[in-house]
Each structure stands twice: as C-alpha cells, then as structure tokens.
Motif scaffolding. Structure first.
Motif, PDB file in Angstrom:
ATOM      1  N   ALA A 103       0.825  -1.211   0.000  1.00  7.96           N
ATOM      2  CA  ALA A 103       0.000   0.000   0.000  1.00  7.96           C
ATOM      3  C   ALA A 103       0.857   1.259   0.000  1.00  7.96           C
ATOM      4  N   TRP A 104       1.963   1.242   0.744  1.00 12.92           N
ATOM      5  CA  TRP A 104       2.886   2.390   0.781  1.00 12.92           C
ATOM      6  C   TRP A 104       3.516   2.619  -0.583  1.00 12.92           C
ATOM      7  N   LEU A 105       3.928   1.551  -1.246  1.00 12.93           N
ATOM      8  CA  LEU A 105       4.497   1.692  -2.587  1.00 12.93           C
ATOM      9  C   LEU A 105       3.478   2.285  -3.553  1.00 12.93           C
ATOM     10  N   PHE A 106       2.228   1.885  -3.407  1.00 14.72           N
ATOM     11  CA  PHE A 106       1.188   2.336  -4.332  1.00 14.72           C
ATOM     12  C   PHE A 106       0.812   3.794  -4.096  1.00 14.72           C
ATOM     13  N   GLN A 107       0.636   4.168  -2.824  1.00  9.21           N
ATOM     14  CA  GLN A 107       0.134   5.509  -2.510  1.00  9.21           C
ATOM     15  C   GLN A 107       1.246   6.554  -2.452  1.00  9.21           C
ATOM     16  N   VAL A 108       2.384   6.229  -1.877  1.00  8.52           N
ATOM     17  CA  VAL A 108       3.442   7.218  -1.649  1.00  8.52           C
ATOM     18  C   VAL A 108       4.437   7.231  -2.802  1.00  8.52           C
ATOM     19  N   ILE A 109       4.929   6.063  -3.177  1.00  7.60           N
ATOM     20  CA  ILE A 109       5.934   5.981  -4.240  1.00  7.60           C
ATOM     21  C   ILE A 109       5.274   5.976  -5.618  1.00  7.60           C
ATOM     22  N   GLU A 110       3.943   5.758  -5.650  1.00  9.09           N
ATOM     23  CA  GLU A 110       3.154   5.727  -6.879  1.00  9.09           C
ATOM     24  C   GLU A 110       3.593   4.623  -7.836  1.00  9.09           C
ATOM     25  N   VAL A 111       3.889   3.483  -7.254  1.00 14.25           N
ATOM     26  CA  VAL A 111       4.179   2.294  -8.050  1.00 14.25           C
ATOM     27  C   VAL A 111       2.851   1.702  -8.516  1.00 14.25           C
ATOM     28  N   PRO A 112       2.742   1.226  -9.767  1.00 13.68           N
ATOM     29  CA  PRO A 112       1.495   0.588 -10.204  1.00 13.68           C
ATOM     30  C   PRO A 112       1.101  -0.540  -9.264  1.00 13.68           C
ATOM     31  N   TRP A 113      -0.199  -0.651  -9.016  1.00 14.12           N
ATOM     32  CA  TRP A 113      -0.663  -1.590  -8.005  1.00 14.12           C
ATOM     33  C   TRP A 113      -0.256  -3.042  -8.279  1.00 14.12           C
ATOM     34  N   PRO A 114      -0.347  -3.557  -9.501  1.00 13.44           N
ATOM     35  CA  PRO A 114       0.109  -4.932  -9.720  1.00 13.44           C
ATOM     36  C   PRO A 114       1.584  -5.123  -9.367  1.00 13.44           C
ATOM     37  N   VAL A 115       2.416  -4.117  -9.677  1.00 13.43           N
ATOM     38  CA  VAL A 115       3.833  -4.209  -9.330  1.00 13.43           C
ATOM     39  C   VAL A 115       4.013  -4.165  -7.816  1.00 13.43           C
ATOM     40  N   ALA A 116       3.248  -3.309  -7.146  1.00 13.01           N
ATOM     41  CA  ALA A 116       3.316  -3.230  -5.690  1.00 13.01           C
ATOM     42  C   ALA A 116       2.902  -4.549  -5.042  1.00 13.01           C
ATOM     43  N   MET A 117       1.910  -5.213  -5.621  1.00 14.59           N
ATOM     44  CA  MET A 117       1.483  -6.512  -5.106  1.00 14.59           C
ATOM     45  C   MET A 117       2.613  -7.542  -5.216  1.00 14.59           C
ATOM     46  N   ILE A 118       3.283  -7.561  -6.357  1.00 16.32           N
ATOM     47  CA  ILE A 118       4.374  -8.523  -6.562  1.00 16.32           C
ATOM     48  C   ILE A 118       5.530  -8.234  -5.608  1.00 16.32           C
ATOM     49  N   LEU A 119       5.852  -6.962  -5.414  1.00 15.39           N
ATOM     50  CA  LEU A 119       6.925  -6.611  -4.482  1.00 15.39           C
ATOM     51  C   LEU A 119       6.551  -6.990  -3.049  1.00 15.39           C
ATOM     52  N   GLY A 120       5.281  -6.842  -2.701  1.00 12.07           N
ATOM     53  CA  GLY A 120       4.840  -7.288  -1.388  1.00 12.07           C
ATOM     54  C   GLY A 120       4.964  -8.794  -1.240  1.00 12.07           C
ATOM     55  N   LEU A 121       4.656  -9.527  -2.299  1.00  7.79           N
ATOM     56  CA  LEU A 121       4.813 -10.979  -2.282  1.00  7.79           C
ATOM     57  C   LEU A 121       6.276 -11.364  -2.069  1.00  7.79           C
ATOM     58  N   LEU A 122       7.173 -10.661  -2.751  1.00  4.88           N
ATOM     59  CA  LEU A 122       8.601 -10.947  -2.594  1.00  4.88           C
ATOM     60  C   LEU A 122       9.064 -10.638  -1.169  1.00  4.88           C
ATOM     61  N   LEU A 123       8.517  -9.567  -0.572  1.00  2.57           N
ATOM     62  CA  LEU A 123       8.866  -9.247   0.805  1.00  2.57           C
ATOM     63  C   LEU A 123       8.399 -10.353   1.752  1.00  2.57           C
ATOM     64  N   GLY A 124       7.176 -10.846   1.551  1.00  2.00           N
ATOM     65  CA  GLY A 124       6.691 -11.931   2.385  1.00  2.00           C
ATOM     66  C   GLY A 124       7.553 -13.172   2.267  1.00  2.00           C
ATOM     67  N   MET A 125       7.982 -13.498   1.048  1.00  2.00           N
ATOM     68  CA  MET A 125       8.865 -14.642   0.851  1.00  2.00           C
ATOM     69  C   MET A 125      10.229 -14.400   1.479  1.00  2.00           C
ATOM     70  N   ALA A 126      10.687 -13.137   1.464  1.00  2.00           N
ATOM     71  CA  ALA A 126      11.973 -12.814   2.100  1.00  2.00           C
ATOM     72  C   ALA A 126      11.905 -13.024   3.609  1.00  2.00           C
ATOM     73  N   VAL A 127      10.783 -12.658   4.219  1.00  2.00           N
ATOM     74  CA  VAL A 127      10.606 -12.918   5.653  1.00  2.00           C
ATOM     75  C   VAL A 127      10.623 -14.427   5.911  1.00  2.00           C
ATOM     76  N   GLY A 128       9.957 -15.179   5.032  1.00  2.00           N
ATOM     77  CA  GLY A 128       9.992 -16.630   5.163  1.00  2.00           C
ATOM     78  C   GLY A 128      11.391 -17.182   4.993  1.00  2.00           C
TER      79      GLY A 128
END
Length: 338
Positions: A103-128
């Motif tokens: 959500a921060w990438l989408f609203q503040v950095i203005e990253v397209p939402w599909p790209v922001a979703m994928i980056l969030g997925l990568l972050l979740g996998m990084a935590v894993g």
C-alpha cells in the motif's frame, strides 16, 4: 505325469495375489483418518442449522467462505511448517507488513498496483527465507526465530505508515472479492485452488513427500540423503508468500490496508491446522484435514455470531476446541507409538 509344487518355508512371507488397494479403499482410509474432524463439522452444522434459521442460507454459507479465506490461505502455509515439526508465529504479522508495504508503494511511491502486489509478495517470501535460514542453517529454535520476526514485522508495519490506514485502491481490485461465481466468492475459488495444488504436491511430488519424512525423523531423513535444510527453508518461504497472498485478499475485502490487520489471526491459523489433525510434533497432517479444520473454525465463529454470543467468549470457545484437538493429538501419538 504329475508335477510337484515348490514348498514354502514357514518363514517365507505370505503375499496377497489380488491386492485390494483401489480408489475406494484409499478414500475410506482418508475418511477414517479425518473421522474426528469430519464428525465434529457435521455435528456443528446440524446444531447451528437448528439453533439459527439463517445459518443454512446460501448467502450465509458464502459469507463463511469469504470470512475465513485469508485465514485459510495462511493455514495452508502453516500446515507445511507444522509438517516438518516447526512453527511460524510471524505469519499474521507478515500479512500486515506485506499489506502496508504494498500500500505504501502504491500511494506514496506511486508504483502501479500490480507491481506493488508482486513486491509485497517478494517481501513476504523474504521474511519466510529469513525464518528458514535462522531455523535450518542458524540452528535457532523455530519458536524463538519466528517470535523475533513476528515482533519485527509488526513494528515495521506500523513504522512504514506511522500507524495510519491507507485507502483508495483500484476499483477493479476491490471488486474481485465482491463478485461471486454462482454462490461461491472468488476468494473461495482461490482458496480451493491453493489447497489442491499444495495437496497434490504433498502427495505426488518427492519434495512434498519428503516433508513427512523430515517431520517424522529429521536425522533419518538427513542420513537418507534428503536435502533437509533446503526443504525446511523452502517451506518457510512458501508460508511467507502465502501470508502475502492472504494480505491481498484482506485489502480487497476491506478496500483498505490497516497496520493492525491480522492481529488476532495467529490463534485461528494454528487452530485450523491442529483441529484438522496435524501433529505439532511433525510428520502428520494433510491439506484435506486443514480444510476441514478451517470449515470448523468458520462455522463456529459464524454460528456464535448468529447466536449473538459475546465476541470475547468466542475466543474462549476456540481455545477449548484447540485444547481438545491437542489432547486428541497426544492420544493419537501414544497409539501410534504403541
């Protein structure tokens, strides 16, 4: 002319010339293994249908699936972790972190939402990946490692947006969870697909079958040549990715990203897996059992709400159900050992 049949020694094994293993017997075996959870689910459905006239309506049943979809997606990853004898306490906090990061990438950095979703997925996998590396390569106990990442993820979720809620997501994304196919919500379809894919991987692929061997006896699995450390790390990565996917569902349902989202999910996620018959000591569990456990929790929460039971007491009931499932698991372990 007569021929003599060779005599079998008394110690020779007796084989069945007509194996009786078929689809029907396999199905019966699975139903027997899930007997307790299935019976419990049936009893609850019958009881709730008598106690509330609104329970067995198509709209309410659709609501049950919608309400437990994000918990169910996280529980799929938690099942894999528990199969190897581990635990992931960070799954709910990981959901909140990936939600707020996207959500921060989408609203503040203005990253397209599909790209922001994928980056969030990568972050979740990084935590894993971090959880897996700490437990598999760092030899840190899973409870301690995931407790630390849980705290870090929860703090980062609040830090990213200073504790503020983010709204204003694309309408097409919010409409995904408002559409239904027949009477089944879209997130319910996603839930079933995830369970089917993981279930087939566990049953038919060597990497999936190896998880049972690792959870049953990690040392024996290592001596057998299985890549134990990578297999365990991969499981935590999958669990982290599924937490991010559950975050997508949560955002679409609420049309907002809240840093405290998933705060009460951890108990339900573990409850779903344990009630579904998975052993906390590892090596025992299935996606079918977890799905039954998910339905039990969904029916329980929904039914108690229809009966206007105090929400605080609902947590007491769920705690009692978890305790009963754990005691049943211990009894099952003693029987298997005997």
């Amino acid at each position: 002319m007569t021929t003599t049949q060779p005599q079998k020694s008394p110690d020779s094994p007796v084989t069945d010339p007509l194996p009786s293993v078929g689809v029907g017997s396999k199905l019966l075996t699975r139903l027997r293994n899930l007997g307790g959870p299935v019976v419990g689910l049936v009893v609850m459905v019958v009881a709730m249908s008598f106690l509330s006239p609104f329970f067995l309506t198509s709209r309410n049943l659709s609501n049950i699936i919608a309400q437990v979809s994000d918990i169910g997606i996280m529980a799929a990853g938690a099942t894999l972790v528990i199969l190897i004898g581990g635990i992931d306490l960070s799954v709910a906090a990981n959901l909140a972190l990936t939600m707020m990061f996207s959500a921060w990438l989408f609203q503040v950095i203005e990253v397209p939402w599909p790209v922001a979703m994928i980056l969030g997925l990568l972050l979740g996998m990084a935590v894993g990946l971090l959880n897996g590396a700490l437990t598999s390569y760092g030899k840190v106990q899973a409870f301690a490692a995931t407790l630390a990442t849980m705290s870090a993820c929860a703090g980062m979720a609040l830090f990213i947006t200073k504790g503020n809620t983010i709204n204003g997501f694309p309408s097409w994304f919010s409409n995904l969870t408002s559409n239904v196919l027949g009477s089944v919500p879209v997130q319910g379809i996603l839930l079933v697909v995830i369970y089917l894919l993981i279930g087939m991987w566990l049953r038919y692929r060597p990497g999936g079958r190896a998880l049972y061997a690792i959870g049953g006896n990690e040392q024996a699995a290592r001596l057998s040549g299985l890549p134990v450390r990578w297999a365990k790390t991969r499981v935590y990565i999958i669990a982290g990715g599924l937490a991010a996917v559950a975050g997508w569902v949560n955002i679409s349902l609420l049309d907002s990203a809240q840093p405290t989202a998933g705060a009460g999910y951890l108990l339900n996620v573990i409850a779903v897996v344990v009630i579904g018959g998975a052993s906390l000591s590892g090596g025992v569990g299935s996606m079918g059992g977890t799905f039954i456990g998910l339905l039990i929790i969904g029916v329980l929460n929904n039914g108690l709400s229809l009966l206007h039971v105090n929400p605080n007491l609902q947590q007491v009931v769920i705690g009692a159900v978890i305790l009963a499932a754990v005691l049943t698991d211990r009894a099952g372990n003693r029987l298997r050992a005997a």
